[in-house]
Design a protein around this motif. Sequence first.
Motif, PDB file in Angstrom:
ATOM      1  N   PRO A   1      10.056  10.272  -3.092  1.00 21.29           N
ATOM      2  CA  PRO A   1      11.368   9.369  -3.452  1.00 21.29           C
ATOM      3  C   PRO A   1      10.616   7.936  -3.665  1.00 21.29           C
ATOM      4  N   SER A   2       9.575   7.790  -4.526  1.00 19.21           N
ATOM      5  CA  SER A   2       8.803   6.310  -4.754  1.00 19.21           C
ATOM      6  C   SER A   2      10.134   5.338  -5.409  1.00 19.21           C
ATOM      7  N   GLY A   3      10.912   5.770  -5.990  1.00 22.67           N
ATOM      8  CA  GLY A   3      11.930   4.848  -6.507  1.00 22.67           C
ATOM      9  C   GLY A   3      12.879   4.280  -5.394  1.00 22.67           C
ATOM     10  N   VAL A   4      13.064   5.083  -4.482  1.00 19.07           N
ATOM     11  CA  VAL A   4      13.959   4.804  -3.246  1.00 19.07           C
ATOM     12  C   VAL A   4      13.046   3.886  -2.353  1.00 19.07           C
ATOM     13  N   LEU A   5      11.949   4.131  -2.198  1.00 15.31           N
ATOM     14  CA  LEU A   5      11.006   3.267  -1.507  1.00 15.31           C
ATOM     15  C   LEU A   5      10.769   1.909  -2.168  1.00 15.31           C
ATOM     16  N   VAL A   6      10.554   1.994  -3.490  1.00 17.17           N
ATOM     17  CA  VAL A   6      10.560   0.605  -4.205  1.00 17.17           C
ATOM     18  C   VAL A   6      12.092  -0.060  -4.007  1.00 17.17           C
ATOM     19  N   ILE A   7      12.784   0.328  -4.199  1.00 16.18           N
ATOM     20  CA  ILE A   7      14.312  -0.461  -4.140  1.00 16.18           C
ATOM     21  C   ILE A   7      14.432  -0.860  -2.643  1.00 16.18           C
ATOM     22  N   THR A   8      14.195  -0.073  -1.758  1.00 13.06           N
ATOM     23  CA  THR A   8      14.433  -0.162  -0.483  1.00 13.06           C
ATOM     24  C   THR A   8      13.414  -1.584   0.086  1.00 13.06           C
ATOM     25  N   ALA A   9      12.325  -1.495  -0.350  1.00 14.31           N
ATOM     26  CA  ALA A   9      11.211  -2.561  -0.041  1.00 14.31           C
ATOM     27  C   ALA A   9      11.743  -3.811  -0.537  1.00 14.31           C
ATOM     28  N   ALA A  10      12.275  -3.894  -1.830  1.00 15.74           N
ATOM     29  CA  ALA A  10      12.840  -4.997  -2.449  1.00 15.74           C
ATOM     30  C   ALA A  10      14.007  -5.539  -1.848  1.00 15.74           C
TER      31      ALA A  10
ATOM     32  N   SER B   1       2.343  -3.922  -7.584  1.00 16.74           N
ATOM     33  CA  SER B   1       1.545  -2.666  -6.957  1.00 16.74           C
ATOM     34  C   SER B   1       2.343  -1.445  -7.618  1.00 16.74           C
ATOM     35  N   ALA B   2       3.713  -1.352  -7.891  1.00 17.93           N
ATOM     36  CA  ALA B   2       4.042  -0.266  -8.135  1.00 17.93           C
ATOM     37  C   ALA B   2       3.596   0.001  -9.891  1.00 17.93           C
ATOM     38  N   ALA B   3       3.858  -0.999 -10.652  1.00 16.36           N
ATOM     39  CA  ALA B   3       3.065  -0.720 -11.782  1.00 16.36           C
ATOM     40  C   ALA B   3       1.932  -0.478 -11.911  1.00 16.36           C
ATOM     41  N   THR B   4       0.773  -0.903 -11.166  1.00 19.89           N
ATOM     42  CA  THR B   4      -0.822  -0.703 -11.171  1.00 19.89           C
ATOM     43  C   THR B   4      -0.743   0.684 -10.792  1.00 19.89           C
ATOM     44  N   ALA B   5      -0.010   1.370  -9.698  1.00 20.02           N
ATOM     45  CA  ALA B   5      -0.287   2.535  -9.202  1.00 20.02           C
ATOM     46  C   ALA B   5       0.438   3.576 -10.188  1.00 20.02           C
ATOM     47  N   SER B   6       1.612   3.291 -11.098  1.00 25.24           N
ATOM     48  CA  SER B   6       2.212   3.929 -12.130  1.00 25.24           C
ATOM     49  C   SER B   6       1.021   4.465 -13.121  1.00 25.24           C
ATOM     50  N   VAL B   7       0.225   3.239 -13.488  1.00 24.75           N
ATOM     51  CA  VAL B   7      -0.589   3.468 -14.617  1.00 24.75           C
ATOM     52  C   VAL B   7      -2.042   4.343 -14.192  1.00 24.75           C
ATOM     53  N   LEU B   8      -2.328   3.958 -12.979  1.00 26.81           N
ATOM     54  CA  LEU B   8      -3.392   4.636 -12.512  1.00 26.81           C
ATOM     55  C   LEU B   8      -3.004   6.318 -12.002  1.00 26.81           C
ATOM     56  N   GLY B   9      -1.873   6.531 -11.553  1.00 25.60           N
ATOM     57  CA  GLY B   9      -1.458   7.844 -11.435  1.00 25.60           C
ATOM     58  C   GLY B   9      -1.271   8.562 -12.917  1.00 25.60           C
ATOM     59  N   ASP B  10      -0.740   7.984 -13.882  1.00 25.76           N
ATOM     60  CA  ASP B  10      -0.852   8.357 -15.168  1.00 25.76           C
ATOM     61  C   ASP B  10      -2.230   8.817 -15.744  1.00 25.76           C
ATOM     62  N   LEU B  11      -3.096   7.923 -15.494  1.00 26.89           N
ATOM     63  CA  LEU B  11      -4.558   8.165 -16.080  1.00 26.89           C
ATOM     64  C   LEU B  11      -5.323   9.211 -15.316  1.00 26.89           C
ATOM     65  N   VAL B  12      -4.918   9.325 -14.010  1.00 28.16           N
ATOM     66  CA  VAL B  12      -5.256  10.492 -13.474  1.00 28.16           C
ATOM     67  C   VAL B  12      -4.952  11.865 -13.681  1.00 28.16           C
TER      68      VAL B  12
ATOM     69  N   ALA C   1       0.768  -1.134  -0.054  1.00 28.48           N
ATOM     70  CA  ALA C   1      -0.167  -0.071  -0.035  1.00 28.48           C
ATOM     71  C   ALA C   1       0.982   1.236  -0.153  1.00 28.48           C
ATOM     72  N   ALA C   2       1.868   1.304   0.657  1.00 27.51           N
ATOM     73  CA  ALA C   2       3.010   2.419   0.698  1.00 27.51           C
ATOM     74  C   ALA C   2       3.737   2.702  -0.553  1.00 27.51           C
ATOM     75  N   VAL C   3       4.006   1.485  -1.141  1.00 26.14           N
ATOM     76  CA  VAL C   3       4.623   1.692  -2.454  1.00 26.14           C
ATOM     77  C   VAL C   3       3.557   2.414  -3.284  1.00 26.14           C
TER      78      VAL C   3
END
Length: 204
Positions: free
Chosen positions: A32-41, A68-79, A16-18
């Motif tokens: 820092p979404s990229g930082v969060l994704v890398i740290t989580a991975a 999670s990251a890919a879906t949120a990316s597309v949704l953000g783009d659409l908004v 959810a955070a990602v």
Amino acid sequence: MFESLGALAAGPWIYAAVAVSVLLDVFVPVLPSGVLVITAATAAAAGSGAADGRVAHSVPDVLALILSAATASVLGDLVAYRLAWRGGARLDRAIARSRRLTSAQERLGDALAQGGGALVVVARFAPAGRSVVSFCAGAAHRRARDFVPWSALAGLSWAAYSVALGYYGARWLGATWIATAVSLVALFGAGAVAGYLMRRRPAS
């Protein structure tokens, strides 16, 4: 320390955070979404034992992070796309006052009109490139069917690349802050290259 973070990363809150971070950074590119994704991975790899070569329980976590990251990316783009579509004359004037935005809008329009949206994918890696492309596509009233598939490919590519950096960084260098730092350098390096390509791409 990363082993403890890995245990936390196994919980549903990290996805959810990602997702929230990635969705919002189209509007606030400094997040820092990229930082969060890398740290989580990296943390997930540590918690699952992937950093020591034991990967039996790591794949679902990694796939969930990518999804999670890919879906949120597309949704953000659409908004952003829809908001810009409805932005009206005020947004058009704001874009017209910026040579960078005007140029980006022209390049994007040419790319989509010719059936190619590689610019959308490249922009996803560039600093603020995702924001520029999404808003310009909406402001120019480009068809959703021309934009959305490329947005989906861009989001999946960026998410897979970011998660892979964190995961394999932990596996090759150990679950340490050094591995995270190297992964972030690789992410920012890709962003720098993408930004250069966006600037150098001809308008036609």
